[in-house]
Motif scaffolding. Structure first.
Motif, PDB file in Angstrom:
ATOM      1  N   PRO A  48      48.914  33.813  33.110  1.00 34.18           N
ATOM      2  CA  PRO A  48      49.096  35.268  32.972  1.00 34.18           C
ATOM      3  C   PRO A  48      49.211  35.667  31.510  1.00 34.18           C
ATOM      4  N   GLY A  49      48.550  36.751  31.163  1.00 32.01           N
ATOM      5  CA  GLY A  49      48.543  37.204  29.781  1.00 32.01           C
ATOM      6  C   GLY A  49      47.356  36.690  28.990  1.00 32.01           C
ATOM      7  N   ILE A  50      46.740  35.617  29.470  1.00 30.52           N
ATOM      8  CA  ILE A  50      45.538  35.085  28.818  1.00 30.52           C
ATOM      9  C   ILE A  50      44.312  35.388  29.676  1.00 30.52           C
ATOM     10  N   GLY A  51      44.371  34.954  30.953  1.00 33.14           N
ATOM     11  CA  GLY A  51      43.300  35.297  31.874  1.00 33.14           C
ATOM     12  C   GLY A  51      43.488  36.702  32.426  1.00 33.14           C
ATOM     13  N   VAL A  52      42.388  37.367  32.716  1.00 30.25           N
ATOM     14  CA  VAL A  52      42.412  38.736  33.239  1.00 30.25           C
ATOM     15  C   VAL A  52      42.314  38.689  34.755  1.00 30.25           C
ATOM     16  N   GLU A  53      43.208  39.378  35.427  1.00 27.49           N
ATOM     17  CA  GLU A  53      43.222  39.416  36.891  1.00 27.49           C
ATOM     18  C   GLU A  53      42.586  40.712  37.378  1.00 27.49           C
ATOM     19  N   VAL A  54      41.657  40.576  38.316  1.00 25.66           N
ATOM     20  CA  VAL A  54      40.982  41.720  38.926  1.00 25.66           C
ATOM     21  C   VAL A  54      40.939  41.485  40.433  1.00 25.66           C
ATOM     22  N   ASN A  55      41.489  42.414  41.188  1.00 22.40           N
ATOM     23  CA  ASN A  55      41.491  42.337  42.654  1.00 22.40           C
ATOM     24  C   ASN A  55      42.058  41.011  43.171  1.00 22.40           C
ATOM     25  N   GLY A  56      43.122  40.548  42.533  1.00 19.53           N
ATOM     26  CA  GLY A  56      43.790  39.340  42.986  1.00 19.53           C
ATOM     27  C   GLY A  56      43.185  38.050  42.496  1.00 19.53           C
ATOM     28  N   ALA A  57      42.117  38.108  41.733  1.00 22.35           N
ATOM     29  CA  ALA A  57      41.472  36.906  41.207  1.00 22.35           C
ATOM     30  C   ALA A  57      41.619  36.864  39.692  1.00 22.35           C
ATOM     31  N   ARG A  58      41.935  35.697  39.163  1.00 19.13           N
ATOM     32  CA  ARG A  58      42.100  35.533  37.716  1.00 19.13           C
ATOM     33  C   ARG A  58      40.986  34.603  37.232  1.00 19.13           C
ATOM     34  N   ARG A  59      39.862  35.219  36.779  1.00 18.91           N
ATOM     35  CA  ARG A  59      38.678  34.430  36.435  1.00 18.91           C
ATOM     36  C   ARG A  59      38.110  34.766  35.060  1.00 18.91           C
ATOM     37  N   TRP A  60      38.642  35.768  34.367  1.00 11.37           N
ATOM     38  CA  TRP A  60      37.962  36.300  33.194  1.00 11.37           C
ATOM     39  C   TRP A  60      38.828  36.216  31.948  1.00 11.37           C
ATOM     40  N   PHE A  61      38.116  36.168  30.801  1.00 15.85           N
ATOM     41  CA  PHE A  61      38.729  36.340  29.490  1.00 15.85           C
ATOM     42  C   PHE A  61      38.213  37.645  28.898  1.00 15.85           C
ATOM     43  N   ASP A  62      39.110  38.394  28.275  1.00 17.77           N
ATOM     44  CA  ASP A  62      38.686  39.584  27.542  1.00 17.77           C
ATOM     45  C   ASP A  62      38.035  39.163  26.240  1.00 17.77           C
ATOM     46  N   VAL A  63      36.805  39.591  26.024  1.00 13.70           N
ATOM     47  CA  VAL A  63      36.075  39.272  24.795  1.00 13.70           C
ATOM     48  C   VAL A  63      35.530  40.574  24.231  1.00 13.70           C
ATOM     49  N   GLY A  64      36.283  41.184  23.318  1.00 17.00           N
ATOM     50  CA  GLY A  64      35.852  42.454  22.751  1.00 17.00           C
ATOM     51  C   GLY A  64      35.709  43.508  23.832  1.00 17.00           C
ATOM     52  N   PRO A  65      34.533  44.149  23.903  1.00 16.77           N
ATOM     53  CA  PRO A  65      34.330  45.212  24.884  1.00 16.77           C
ATOM     54  C   PRO A  65      34.010  44.709  26.283  1.00 16.77           C
ATOM     55  N   GLY A  66      33.830  43.408  26.444  1.00 13.25           N
ATOM     56  CA  GLY A  66      33.446  42.872  27.749  1.00 13.25           C
ATOM     57  C   GLY A  66      34.345  41.747  28.201  1.00 13.25           C
ATOM     58  N   ARG A  67      33.951  41.123  29.313  1.00  8.35           N
ATOM     59  CA  ARG A  67      34.706  40.003  29.865  1.00  8.35           C
ATOM     60  C   ARG A  67      33.762  38.847  30.153  1.00  8.35           C
ATOM     61  N   LEU A  68      34.265  37.640  29.958  1.00  8.30           N
ATOM     62  CA  LEU A  68      33.497  36.435  30.251  1.00  8.30           C
ATOM     63  C   LEU A  68      34.169  35.676  31.383  1.00  8.30           C
ATOM     64  N   GLN A  69      33.382  35.283  32.362  1.00 11.38           N
ATOM     65  CA  GLN A  69      33.888  34.512  33.487  1.00 11.38           C
ATOM     66  C   GLN A  69      33.668  33.038  33.192  1.00 11.38           C
ATOM     67  N   ILE A  70      34.739  32.321  32.922  1.00  4.79           N
ATOM     68  CA  ILE A  70      34.650  30.949  32.436  1.00  4.79           C
ATOM     69  C   ILE A  70      33.995  30.019  33.456  1.00  4.79           C
TER      70      ILE A  70
END
Length: 395
Positions: free
Chosen positions: A106-128
């Motif tokens: 928490p605080g590093i990965g981004v959670e959306v709709n109960g899933a934590r799969r993304w990193f915030d990268v500038g204006p977008g998100r990357l799914q690792i």
């Protein structure tokens, strides 16, 4: 010379023929297919973005931006020396493992709709997990090629690579992302089989893995509801199967000719995720049967072209690398098309090149870049031999 004898080609003619093979071969078809599908995706996004009321061109602009990045990534993948890159295999393992762990924090990965799969990268998100799939293919291909003499043994030929594959799939499951975990596991298992792992070891482990996934789904209320809704789509059309029901209505409304580009209704907030996982339904509604069949046929031909391309592979590593990459692309397409048409239970998975999403577009650009990389690299021995032959004749 006898009439039945065929004139032999001069070294110059043979060299010219070999150089032409660099451009006119199965990998070139894959590039052309990727370009066509990407253009179709951007076109459909103009319609699918209409549900984003505050800015109807929001998704189109972002996708074009991601496309620019994808072109750079694909160019790098097409130029990198794959054999030298093998020396960084364990660094790749470390980076991907760290990414799959950190995204769960928490605080590093981004959670959306109960899933934590993304990193915030500038204006977008990357799914690792998207990049972990290709990283797994690369490292597994390197390991299996390096230990090919021991591929029939239980330890090096089965247990060690399966353990590594299992760790990757488990970390993806924790996000949770059952679809990507199953896709990754399936591709890895096929690579093990093609490398020569004994089926007496592999088959029971695959069955056990499938059973474990089934148990995990059973105890997950959200995913279990998707299964039960899938079994009675019409009866659950107002709840669990609402998204699939709207997709079916879209195909029905489009029929053979389609209602026309920009004239569809499903993207007007009726069909959730119309710009991502279910964009194929928008293709069916607006452009009709010819385009939906065309998309299916293009992916089928991409798979066939990849198989034909594999016949030129110079070694086990590059054969397995291209095989795994091809499967990541085509199996993902099969799953998405199966979900949207009601052949498979609902699962959030993008349609390669067409769906909105930066991470998957970058992954597909890497895969196409690898195809072009091997297209050139696998032709070089032929060109080198022909050039040497010409120099000997000239001398």
């Amino acid at each position: 010379m006898k009439d039945t004898e065929k004139p032999t080609k001069t070294p110059t003619e043979t060299t010219r023929h070999a150089r032409l093979e660099v451009f006119f071969n199965p990998a070139s078809f894959i590039l052309a297919a990727a370009i066509g599908l990407t253009l179709l995706g951007i076109t459909i996004l103009f319609s699918a973005s209409m549900s984003y009321r505050t800015d109807p061109y929001f998704f189109v602009r972002k996708q074009v931006t991601w496309l620019g990045v994808a072109l750079v990534v694909g160019f790098v993948a097409a130029r990198v020396n794959l054999e030298k890159l093998r020396g960084l295999s364990w660094w790749i393992v470390g980076v991907l493992f760290a990414g799959l762990v950190l995204v769960l924090v928490p605080g590093i990965g981004v959670e959306v709709n109960g899933a934590r799969r993304w990193f915030d990268v500038g204006p977008g998100r990357l799914q690792i997990s998207e990049f972990a799939k290709l990283g797994m293919v690369f490292v597994l291909a390197h390991y299996l090629a390096r230990n090919h003499k021991d591929i029939g043994t239980f330890g090096r030929g089965f247990l060690y690579p399966l353990a590594g594959l299992g760790v990757v799939c488990f970390l993806i499951l924790l996000q949770p992302d059952f679809g990507t975990a199953m896709l990754t596991g399936a591709v890895g298992a096929i690579m093990l089989m093609l490398a020569g792992t004994r089926l007496i070891f592999l088959v029971p482990s695959v069955l056990a893995g499938a059973a474990a996934i089934g148990v995990a789904i059973y105890f997950d209320p959200v995913r279990m509801s998707r299964i039960t809704s899938f079994l009675d789509v019409e009866g659950n059309r107002a709840e669990g199967s609402y998204q699939l029901w709207q997709a079916i209505l879209a195909f029905g409304a489009g029929g053979v000719q389609g209602v026309g580009l920009g004239s569809g209704r499903q993207q007007m907030a009726f069909l959730p995720e119309a710009h991502t996982d279910f964009i194929f339904a928008i293709v069916g509604e607006e452009l009709g049967l010819p385009f939906t069949l065309g998309v299916v046929c293009v992916f089928a031909l991409v798979f066939l072209a990849g198989v034909l391309h594999l016949r030129r592979a110079p070694n086990v590593f590059q054969f397995l690398l291209v095989t795994g990459s091809l499967l990541l692309m085509t199996l993902q397409a099969v799953i998405n098309l199966g979900v949207v048409t009601g052949l498979l239970p609902t699962k959030g998975m993008s349609l390669p090149f067409i769906s909105y999403g930066g991470s998957n577009l970058l992954l597909m650009a890497m895969i196409v870049g690898l195809m072009l990389n091997t297209r050139t690299a696998w032709a070089r021995p032929v060109l080198r031999d022909r050039d040497r032959e010409w120099k000997e004749v000239a001398a």
